[in-house]
Design an enzyme around this catalytic site. Structure first.
Site, PDB file in Angstrom:
ATOM      1  CG  HIS A  86       0.582   6.167  -0.719  1.00  0.00           C
ATOM      2  ND1 HIS A  86      -0.537   6.647  -1.372  1.00  0.00           N
ATOM      3  CD2 HIS A  86       0.125   5.566   0.419  1.00  0.00           C
ATOM      4  CE1 HIS A  86      -1.618   6.354  -0.657  1.00  0.00           C
ATOM      5  NE2 HIS A  86      -1.246   5.696   0.416  1.00  0.00           N
ATOM      6  CG  HIS A 140      -1.761   1.203   1.380  1.00  0.00           C
ATOM      7  ND1 HIS A 140      -3.084   1.220   1.009  1.00  0.00           N
ATOM      8  CD2 HIS A 140      -1.491   2.457   1.850  1.00  0.00           C
ATOM      9  CE1 HIS A 140      -3.586   2.429   1.234  1.00  0.00           C
ATOM     10  NE2 HIS A 140      -2.636   3.184   1.746  1.00  0.00           N
ATOM     11  CD  GLU A 141       1.724   3.650   3.624  1.00  0.00           C
ATOM     12  OE1 GLU A 141       2.070   4.717   3.088  1.00  0.00           O
ATOM     13  OE2 GLU A 141       0.633   3.515   4.217  1.00  0.00           O
TER      14      GLU A 141
END
Length: 377
Positions: free
Chosen positions: A29, A25-26
């Site tokens: 980003h 998920h990170e």
């Protein structure tokens, strides 16, 4: 006999589920941020005090925090909750300022924020697509072969040969569609559109209830219709079709999550059914004990869940940021920093309250409160 996977297996399974999903998920980003030229100061898995970390040649600190219940990427210039320009940001040299999050256009900032949930959905798509290639896709037509005596379907007058077309207006193509709709709606009233003998009938009924208990002692209250299909139809899925099948299955799981949230909000399901990290840890251990296929399938569901939750328009979540970026795009100027700051404070309060609630539910499901009551009594 009730079985338990053991504390060590539960902890390992939980870390194997949550750790990689948070990282990916990170990473979503981070990668999109790098694509747009934004420098990342910190990439953290977990919150709180750093227990281990390294700094790469770009100056990004990659670290692990002691509380493995989330993570974050802190981009250069991210100096306030609203990620808006400040006096400190304006004082930066132009070349440094151009590498900050605030310097990017609204659509670029939105893309960076959305990349985290998108990464979670991509993980699920890969897993579900792989399952489809290996195991095929169930496509048993929603045609009734048998009606169970004294069941909800029997009381409503369903017959062998009936084809169920929709449930409360939602299209039903396969028995899987019907099962997904029914299982989460015990005791609810539903209207089925049924094709019979060239005519379409509207059949109202109340979904029945079945109580199931698994080998770990967990009890589930499930909706049941009381119809059976003929021989199951499993269709082979090739590599080209796999993404389409995975996308369809991801959409079906998302629909169930939206339905479940709506049922809790409207009071049709108790708030006590909401679970948190402790419950996820428990199920992680149980699924790992059930074998690799069950465990990997559980990872796909949790990944979809993380993507869905993060897209909710709640300040402090990715969806909250995207909501403000949408307003900025419509208004042609950012929402005032003071408004955003108060919104994020409120969002933090909501999230902390929700965390307390689900933790209370988790401990309740483990029987802690009954045990304490017994000690006091």
């Amino acid at each position: 006999m009730t079985q338990y996977p053991g504390l060590l297996l539960t902890v390992i399974a939980f870390l194997l589920v949550i750790g990689p999903l948070i990282f990916l998920h990170e990473l979503g980003h981070y990668l999109v941020g790098r694509w747009f030229g934004v420098r990342a100061d910190v990439f953290s898995i977990g919150f709180g005090r750093e227990i281990f970390g390294i700094t790469d040649r770009r100056g990004t600190r990659w670290k692990f925090g002691w509380l493995p219940l989330g993570g974050y990427v802190r981009f250069a210039g991210d100096m306030n909750p609203a990620s808006q320009p400040s006096a400190e940001w304006l004082a930066l040299p132009p070349d440094e300022r151009n590498q900050t999050f605030q310097s990017k256009s609204v659509w670029q900032r939105a893309a960076i924020v959305a990349a985290g949930p998108v990464a979670n959905f991509l993980v699920a798509l890969v897993i579900l697509g792989g399952f489809a290639v290996v195991h095929g896709e169930p496509r048993t037509p929603a045609v009734v072969d048998q009606v169970v005596a004294q069941s909800a379907a029997d009381r409503a007058g369903l017959r062998s040969g009936d084809r169920i077309l929709s449930a409360n207006g939602r299209t039903v193509d396969t028995f899987g569609d019907l099962a997904r709709y029914v299982v989460s709606r015990p005791d609810e009233q539903v209207a089925l559109d049924v094709a019979r003998g060239g005519a379409t009938l509207n059949v109202p009924l109340e979904i029945g209830v079945r109580i199931e208990r698994d080998r770990f002692g967990n009890e589930y209250r499930l909706g049941v219709l009381g119809v059976r299909s003929a021989q199951p139809v499993i269709v082979p899925v090739g590599l080209i079709e796999a993404p389409v099948v995975a996308f369809r299955q991801t959409g079906a799981i998302l629909q169930m999550m939206v339905d479940g949230l709506g049922q809790i909000i409207t009071g049709r399901r108790p708030v006590s059914e909401m679970g948190g990290p402790l419950r996820i840890a428990q199920i992680s251990g149980e699924q790992m004990a059930g074998g690799l296929t069950a465990f990997v399938g559980f990872i796909a569901i949790i990944s979809i869940n993380l993507g869905f939750i993060n897209l909710l328009p709640v300040p402090m979540l990715d969806g909250g940021h995207l909501f403000f970026y949408a307003l900025e795009a419509i208004r042609r100027r950012p929402v005032e920093a003071r408004v955003q700051e108060w919104a994020y404070r409120s969002g933090l309060l909501v999230l902390l309250s929700l965390m307390l609630l689900v933790t209370f539910n988790d401990l309740s499901s483990f029987g802690l409160w009954r045990g304490l009551a017994g000690l006091i009594g």
